[in-house]
Scaffold this active site. Structure first.
Site, PDB file in Angstrom:
ATOM      1  N   CYS A 163     -24.302 -36.746  31.607  1.00 23.58           N
ATOM      2  CA  CYS A 163     -25.179 -35.580  31.488  1.00 23.58           C
ATOM      3  C   CYS A 163     -26.293 -35.840  30.482  1.00 23.58           C
ATOM      4  O   CYS A 163     -26.112 -35.672  29.279  1.00 23.58           O
ATOM      5  CB  CYS A 163     -24.366 -34.355  31.088  1.00 23.58           C
ATOM      6  SG  CYS A 163     -25.371 -32.880  30.828  1.00 23.58           S
ATOM      7  N   CYS A 211     -27.332 -32.965  28.270  1.00 18.62           N
ATOM      8  CA  CYS A 211     -26.380 -32.604  27.213  1.00 18.62           C
ATOM      9  C   CYS A 211     -26.474 -33.586  26.052  1.00 18.62           C
ATOM     10  O   CYS A 211     -26.455 -33.197  24.894  1.00 18.62           O
ATOM     11  CB  CYS A 211     -24.936 -32.657  27.707  1.00 18.62           C
ATOM     12  SG  CYS A 211     -24.629 -31.787  29.219  1.00 18.62           S
ATOM     13  N   ASP A 212     -26.516 -34.870  26.376  1.00 12.16           N
ATOM     14  CA  ASP A 212     -26.256 -35.878  25.354  1.00 12.16           C
ATOM     15  C   ASP A 212     -27.451 -36.744  24.987  1.00 12.16           C
ATOM     16  O   ASP A 212     -27.393 -37.516  24.030  1.00 12.16           O
ATOM     17  CB  ASP A 212     -25.088 -36.763  25.804  1.00 12.16           C
ATOM     18  CG  ASP A 212     -23.838 -35.940  26.088  1.00 12.16           C
ATOM     19  OD1 ASP A 212     -23.708 -34.859  25.492  1.00 12.16           O
ATOM     20  OD2 ASP A 212     -23.005 -36.362  26.900  1.00 12.16           O
TER      21      ASP A 212
END
Lengths: 323, 117
Positions: A134, A137-138
């Site tokens: 992701c 997200c990261d």
């Protein structure tokens, strides 16, 4: 008598649209969220191809709107996962995370698909330790660091372009010598000065499990069979998805890749069980097509509950369709 | 929801807040979808374990030091501390029951009751 007329598993666009339609048909649906509530759109940023939003909408916000709309018409939601289903007896039985079992006359499966991993072990071990599926997200944790993206499709290019804004350099690792991604995404990626490509290469290993974070990625050239280590500090995997069908194995007909086989709309191999969205679609996989099949599943379930025989359903449906 | 029961940690107060008892810290950011999904579980646990364990969260956007120290490279990540020592690391979205099980193991009923407020 069954507890419910309609139970829906999954809360992405397919599940929520099925809920919206069956709630409006007074079937008081129960929707089980699943652990990854909201589905894949929860992991995205701007969605620019969902009709009705001329300037785009954030994925998580779109899901919130769909959820509120389904709730507004009386959908009941339960959090958590389904742990077991029994489709051999009538009514069907659905066991929830807290061991509660709900019986239902019809079941709509909209469990979607989850990101695929590499199947080399070290990628999963280092998940959240430098390996991710992701980017939104990261990606933040890899500012000014060299990272890799595995894959050659639209999602891989989207991730690479997004990550290029943060990372010092992005290396796309792809098994073939051409991309599967659409022309527009390819052009964007090729034009980006921070994105490099390694063609005909497969990831063999992610280093270093013993140190608990990513220090490099070992790739093998598929033409020469030579291995070498790229000094990357992060690896994003975008090699497609696997359908979430483990619950139904042995009870429903699945195809070779594990997708639920549907026929005549959203019908599965068990009458009364319907499937919608990515769990039965490895071709289109769009938010709008998922929502479309969710609607179809709700209408199919409604007709089934009314006891309309299959042939007649199809006749009515095709009669309403322009030639 | 009982969101006020979730203690807000910062780079400034982190060490002080985790040094006694059992503390579960949820590292999150506003742009992270899965963080939004795990938040209700974290909030519920804060109420359920009140008096036995501290449930806290830290915004990684605003606090760069502590996340870097614990090498957090993906969120949501939850770290469980026991008297200041790192005892458990949970990476990614997990069901609430699993998190509750972890807290039960580290902060059994009756033990944490004597914890100073």
């Amino acid at each position: 008598m069954a507890d419910r007329k309609v139970v829906i598993i999954g809360s992405g666009p397919a599940g929520l649209t099925a809920a919206l339609y069956s709630a409006r048909a007074n079937l008081s649906p129960l929707l089980v969220d699943g652990l990854e509530a909201g589905g894949q759109l929860m992991l995205t940023t701007a969605v620019e191809n969902f009709p009705g939003f001329r300037t785009g909408i954030q994925g998580p916000q779109l899901m919130e709107e769909m959820r509120e709309q389904a709730a507004h018409f009386g959908t009941e939601f339960v959090q958590g996962d389904v742990t077991r289903v029994d489709l051999r007896a009538r009514p069907f039985a659905v066991t929830l995370g807290d061991d509660r079992t709900v019986t239902t006359d019809t079941l709509i499966i909209a469990t979607g698909a989850s990101a695929r991993w590499l199947d080399i072990g070290s990628d999963k071990t280092l998940s959240g330790r430098g390996v991710s599926t992701c980017a939104t997200c990261d990606g933040y944790f890899f500012r000014e660091k060299p990272i890799g993206v595995v894959g050659g499709g639209d999602s891989a290019m989207e991730e690479a372009i997004y990550l290029a804004r943060l990372a010092s350099k992005v290396t796309v690792i792809h098994r073939r010598d051409t991309l599967r991604a659409s022309k527009i995404m390819q052009d964007k990626a090729f034009k980006n000065p921070k994105i490099d490509f390694v063609w005909n290469a497969e990831v063999e290993d992610v280093k270093d499990v013993s140190r608990g974070h990513v220090t490099g990625v070992v790739i093998r050239d598929l033409k020469t069979q030579q291995s070498r280590e790229l000094p990357l500090q992060g690896l994003f995997i975008a090699i497609g998805h696997t359908p979430n069908t483990a619950l139904f194995r042995g009870q429903l007909q699945l195809d070779d890749n594990g997708y639920i086989v549907t026929h005549s709309g959203t019908k599965t191999s068990v009458p009364g069980v319907f499937a919608a969205g990515d769990v039965q679609d490895h071709v289109y996989r769009q938010a709008v097509t998922a929502a479309g099949t969710g609607c179809m599943a709700a209408l199919d379930a409604e007709r089934y509950l009314e006891g309309i025989p299959d042939e007649e359903t199809e006749a009515t449906m095709s009669a309403g369709r322009p030639a | 929801m009982a969101s006020d029961k979730v203690k807000i940690l910062t780079d400034g107060n982190f060490e002080q807040e985790i040094k006694q008892g059992v503390t579960l810290v949820d590292f999150w950011a506003p742009w992270c979808g899965p963080c939004r999904l795990i938040a209700p579980s974290v909030e519920a646990l804060a109420s359920e374990f009140e008096g036995r364990a501290t449930v806290a969260k830290m915004n990684v956007d605003e606090n760069p030091i502590v996340p870097a120290k614990f090498r957090i490279l993906g969120i949501p990540t939850l770290l469980l501390f026991k008297d200041g020592e790192l005892a458990e690391t949970i990476v990614g979205l997990r069901p609430k029951d699993e998190l509750a099980g972890l807290l039960n193991r580290h902060a059994p009923v009756g033990v944490g009751d004597a914890k100073p407020a």
